[in-house]
Motif scaffolding. Structure first.
Motif, PDB file in Angstrom:
ATOM      1  N   CYS A   1     -36.798 -28.783 -10.902  1.00 38.52           N
ATOM      2  CA  CYS A   1     -36.320 -27.637 -11.126  1.00 38.52           C
ATOM      3  C   CYS A   1     -35.818 -26.038 -10.377  1.00 38.52           C
ATOM      4  O   CYS A   1     -37.185 -25.949  -9.904  1.00 38.52           O
ATOM      5  CB  CYS A   1     -37.662 -28.351 -11.872  1.00 38.52           C
ATOM      6  SG  CYS A   1     -37.879 -26.472 -13.100  1.00 38.52           S
ATOM      7  N   ASP A   2     -35.116 -25.390 -10.721  1.00 32.74           N
ATOM      8  CA  ASP A   2     -35.246 -24.681 -10.111  1.00 32.74           C
ATOM      9  C   ASP A   2     -35.961 -23.221 -11.324  1.00 32.74           C
ATOM     10  O   ASP A   2     -35.278 -23.218 -11.593  1.00 32.74           O
ATOM     11  CB  ASP A   2     -33.531 -24.243  -9.581  1.00 32.74           C
ATOM     12  CG  ASP A   2     -33.453 -22.741  -9.112  1.00 32.74           C
ATOM     13  OD1 ASP A   2     -34.723 -21.811  -8.790  1.00 32.74           O
ATOM     14  OD2 ASP A   2     -32.599 -22.119  -8.280  1.00 32.74           O
ATOM     15  N   LEU A   3     -36.482 -22.496 -10.676  1.00 35.06           N
ATOM     16  CA  LEU A   3     -37.605 -21.338 -11.572  1.00 35.06           C
ATOM     17  C   LEU A   3     -36.284 -20.305 -11.678  1.00 35.06           C
ATOM     18  O   LEU A   3     -36.715 -19.230 -12.687  1.00 35.06           O
ATOM     19  CB  LEU A   3     -38.772 -21.457 -11.225  1.00 35.06           C
ATOM     20  CG  LEU A   3     -40.139 -22.940 -11.261  1.00 35.06           C
ATOM     21  CD1 LEU A   3     -41.290 -21.963 -10.931  1.00 35.06           C
ATOM     22  CD2 LEU A   3     -40.263 -23.190 -12.832  1.00 35.06           C
ATOM     23  N   GLU A   4     -36.107 -20.179 -10.925  1.00 31.89           N
ATOM     24  CA  GLU A   4     -35.063 -18.910 -10.938  1.00 31.89           C
ATOM     25  C   GLU A   4     -33.897 -19.174 -11.689  1.00 31.89           C
ATOM     26  O   GLU A   4     -33.102 -17.899 -12.131  1.00 31.89           O
ATOM     27  CB  GLU A   4     -34.324 -18.564  -9.361  1.00 31.89           C
ATOM     28  CG  GLU A   4     -35.732 -18.188  -8.341  1.00 31.89           C
ATOM     29  CD  GLU A   4     -34.908 -17.275  -7.333  1.00 31.89           C
ATOM     30  OE1 GLU A   4     -34.872 -16.293  -6.719  1.00 31.89           O
ATOM     31  OE2 GLU A   4     -34.485 -18.941  -6.270  1.00 31.89           O
ATOM     32  N   SER A   5     -33.664 -20.505 -12.554  1.00 32.88           N
ATOM     33  CA  SER A   5     -32.392 -20.675 -13.051  1.00 32.88           C
ATOM     34  C   SER A   5     -32.592 -20.607 -14.488  1.00 32.88           C
ATOM     35  O   SER A   5     -32.093 -21.316 -15.237  1.00 32.88           O
ATOM     36  CB  SER A   5     -31.193 -21.059 -12.098  1.00 32.88           C
ATOM     37  OG  SER A   5     -32.255 -22.474 -11.867  1.00 32.88           O
TER      38      SER A   5
END
Length: 222
Positions: A50-54
Motif C-alpha cells: 500500500c503506497d501511502l503517497e497514492s
C-alpha cells in the motif's frame, strides 16, 4: 493484539515487528514495494502492499479495519527532497490518521522527530522536514477520535540497544539506538495510559518499562 504499521519496511518498523511477533502480537506492515515482503515475513509480520503517497482514504482504512492499534513509522528518508517531505512526512501521516479514524482504530502511535514544529523556520531540507513532521503531529493531536501518543526520538543510531532510556516531555538532545526506539514503541502499545502524550526519547538510565510506566503516571513530567 493486531497492529498495523505504516512504513513497515523501515529500520525501526522491522525491529518493532520482530518484538511484536516475539510476544505473540500480530503485526502487519504497509510497504510500497512487493519485493520488500520477504523481509517482513522474516520479521514475523504480514506484508501489505500500500503506497501511502497514492492510496485513497478508503484503501488505507480497509487495511486498518479490525486492528487494535496503528503505528506511523514511515518517512521520506535521507536524500529525499522537499516535495517528499510533504507527501510522506506530512500528507501520508495525515492520511493514515484519517484512515484510522474511519476504520475505528483509536490507539495511534506516531514516530516523529525531536524539534518537530509546524512553525519551524528555514528553507533547508531539514527545516522542511521538521515543519512537515510538526504539521503532521499537530493534526494527529487535534483528532478527538484517536488515543494518540507521539514519540520524538533523538539522534538515531544503529548501535545495539541498551534498554536504558530517558523518556519525557523534554529530554534535551542526545542519541538513541533504533533498537531502543522499537522497544519503547512496543511498550507504549502495551500502555494505553500514555495516550495524549508527546514524548522525547534519548539514551538514559531508566529501563524501557520503567520509563514508559513513569511517563504514564506523570504525563512525561517525571
Amino acid at each position: 493484539m493486531r497492529i498495523v504499521i505504516a512504513g513497515g519496511h523501515g529500520q525501526i518498523a522491522l525491529r518493532l515487528e520482530r518484538l511484536l511477533a516475539a510476544r505473540g502480537d500480530e503485526a502487519a506492515g504497509l510497504i510500497r514495494k512487493p519485493e520488500q515482503a520477504d523481509d517482513l515475513r522474516e520479521a514475523g509480520a504480514e506484508p501489505v502492499v500500500c503506497d501511502l503517497e497514492s492510496a485513497t482514504l478508503d484503501e488505507v482504512a480497509a487495511h486498518l479495519r479490525g486492528a487494535d492499534a496503528a503505528v506511523f513509522a514511515a518517512g521520506a528518508g535521507p536524500g529525499s527532497g522537499a516535495s517528499r517531505k510533504d507527501t510522506v512526512d506530512r500528507a501520508a501521516a495525515v492520511l493514515f490518521a484519517d484512515a484510522a479514524v474511519r476504520a475505528g482504530v483509536r490507539r495511534h502511535l506516531v514516530v516523529s522527530a525531536m524539534r518537530a514544529d509546524p512553525g519551524h523556520q528555514g528553507e533547508e531540507i531539514f527545516d522542511v522536514y521538521l515543519r512537515a513532521k510538526g504539521e503532521a503531529d499537530a493534526y494527529v493531536q487535534a483528532q478527538p477520535d484517536l488515543d494518540w501518543t507521539i514519540l520524538r526520538p533523538g539522534l538515531l543510531t544503529d548501535d545495539a540497544g541498551t534498554g536504558q532510556v530517558t523518556l519525557a516531555a523534554s529530554t534535551g538532545r542526545g542519541p538513541i539506538p533504533r533498537d531502543d526506539v522499537a522497544a519503547v514503541l512496543a511498550e507504549l502499545l502495551a500502555t494505553p495510559a500514555t495516550a495524549g502524550l508527546t514524548l522525547e526519547l534519548i539514551t538514559g538510565a531508566d529501563s524501557v518499562s520503567g520509563a514508559v510506566r513513569s511517563a504514564a503516571e506523570t504525563g512525561g513530567e517525571g
